[in-house]
Design a protein around this motif. Structure first.
Motif, PDB file in Angstrom:
ATOM      1  N   LEU A  16      42.299  32.918  43.666  1.00  0.00           N
ATOM      2  CA  LEU A  16      43.178  33.151  42.524  1.00  0.00           C
ATOM      3  C   LEU A  16      43.970  34.456  42.695  1.00  0.00           C
ATOM      4  O   LEU A  16      45.112  34.565  42.247  1.00  0.00           O
ATOM      5  CB  LEU A  16      42.337  33.204  41.247  1.00  0.00           C
ATOM      6  N   ASN A  61      40.037  30.297  33.577  1.00  0.00           N
ATOM      7  CA  ASN A  61      39.220  30.128  34.771  1.00  0.00           C
ATOM      8  C   ASN A  61      37.830  30.680  34.482  1.00  0.00           C
ATOM      9  O   ASN A  61      37.677  31.881  34.225  1.00  0.00           O
ATOM     10  CB  ASN A  61      39.850  30.872  35.957  1.00  0.00           C
ATOM     11  N   GLU A  73      36.324  31.616  44.700  1.00  0.00           N
ATOM     12  CA  GLU A  73      37.381  31.058  43.858  1.00  0.00           C
ATOM     13  C   GLU A  73      38.257  32.160  43.264  1.00  0.00           C
ATOM     14  O   GLU A  73      39.479  32.012  43.177  1.00  0.00           O
ATOM     15  CB  GLU A  73      36.778  30.209  42.736  1.00  0.00           C
TER      16      GLU A  73
END
Length: 369
Positions: A34, A73, A30
């Motif tokens: 990003l 995040n 992830e």
């Protein structure tokens, strides 16, 4: 987790357990997504990539990210909380995975030894007798033990003298294990850490640990606790920051070890995981202990502060930051360039290094010894 019972508590995606044990590969993927634009604009140069991600560091050596990365995040926030060294290491790992580059040391490609270490042996122990004899192994507690890790000849014959010097230590208090030197670079990726810990568990019956700060140690515990290949070898109890792992065939008094272990641990129901075999073996002893726990550690913080009122934090204490209400382990106090410092770590392995004057804001809520 391997055999961890679901009826104790649901695993929350934001929990310490899921961040540190379940989602290690997931968070790298992830974060890479990003950072995709920065990776593509780096011209395959890590320094260019890193400088586009990190614009500086604060007084605690925590990375400060570029403005476009100041987003909520959880994976990126967790990565930042690990501090400068681990952050840069994991950032390079993400960079390497993205471009298919092998990890390098001092810009020189690592030559991984081609051998099978699965038949390694633990030799020893060397025993701490006088408080000094094993100081070179980072053991100061009388009764501490050192086991030398002897690799098969097919591995040893390809290693330098320094790389051959591998060992694991065992403290007499709660059979706490440490792997101070870790695995040499040329032997990485061969699951030596997992093999060593499995053999230690079998040799001494059980081990305990705070699971360490390094990504490597976290991956070893991830393997031990989640890999179904070991379901017939170990049974485990996971607390807020500690883990207790038994050999399934141990002849030790498992119930008494469990009682002694949990009696001085600060935890809550949300953090507890136990394997079915161990839960069955403990029976009512586990059930009554578990039911006595708080749903969350925040419910009676004030009562706990009053219990230890007037006592200054010392190494091993669980403390609460009265300015943020966050809970930490107090690691200790030391002097750096003539200035006294304190260090603390959270259950997400966020590390704080602060001037000693800040100690007044931390109140003891649990003391193990």
């Amino acid at each position: 987790m391997m055999g961890i019972i679901n009826e104790v508590v649901d695993v929350n995606d934001d929990s310490y357990l899921s961040m540190n044990i379940k989602n290690f590969p997931r968070y790298k993927k992830e974060v890479a997504e990003l950072l995709k634009d920065k990776l593509n604009n780096s011209n395959n140069d890590f320094v260019t990539f890193k400088n586009s991600v990190v614009v500086g560091y604060d007084e605690n050596k925590t990375p400060i990210l570029s403005d476009d990365l100041k987003v909520d995040n959880k994976f990126l926030n967790y990565m930042v909380s690990m501090g400068q060294k681990d952050f840069n290491s994991l950032l390079y790992s993400i960079f390497s995975d993205y471009f298919g580059i092998q990890q390098q040391t001092n810009n020189t490609k690592s030559n991984v030894v081609d051998c099978n270490p699965s038949e390694l042996k633990l030799v020893g122990p060397l025993v701490e007798k006088d408080g000094k004899s094993l100081i070179n192994y980072w053991i100061t507690e009388k009764g501490g033990k050192v086991y030398r890790i002897k690799l098969p000849d097919e591995c040893l014959n390809k290693l330098t003298p320094d790389a051959k010097r591998m060992y694991i230590t065992l403290e007499p208090t709660e059979n706490r294990v440490h792997f101070p030197a870790g695995v040499p670079e040329v032997l990485r990726g061969k699951k030596i850490g997992t093999i060593v810990y499995l053999k230690m568990i079998k040799k001494v019956g059980y081990i305990t640990s705070s699971m360490g700060n390094s990504p490597e140690i976290k991956m070893v515990y991830n393997d031990l606790l989640t890999n179904p290949n070991y379901s017939n070898d170990v049974m485990s109890l996971l607390l807020q920051k500690q883990v207790l792992i038994f050999d399934v065939n141990t002849n030790l008094d498992v119930k008494q070890i469990f009682k002694d272990y949990v009696s001085n641990k600060f935890t809550d129901k949300k953090s507890v995981r136990i394997s079915p075999k161990l839960k069955e073996m403990l029976g009512d002893d586990f059930t009554s202990w578990y039911e006595s726990l708080e749903e969350t550690p925040e419910k009676t913080i004030d009562d706990k502060i009053k219990k230890y009122e007037g006592q200054e934090p010392k190494g091993g204490d669980t403390v609460v930051d009265t300015t943020t209400n966050k809970i930490y382990s107090f690691n200790g106090e030391w002097e750096d360039n003539g200035k006294k410092q304190i260090q603390l770590s959270s259950d997400k392995y966020e590390t704080l290094s602060l001037p000693a004057e800040e100690k007044i804001r931390f109140k003891v809520i649990h003391r193990s010894f």
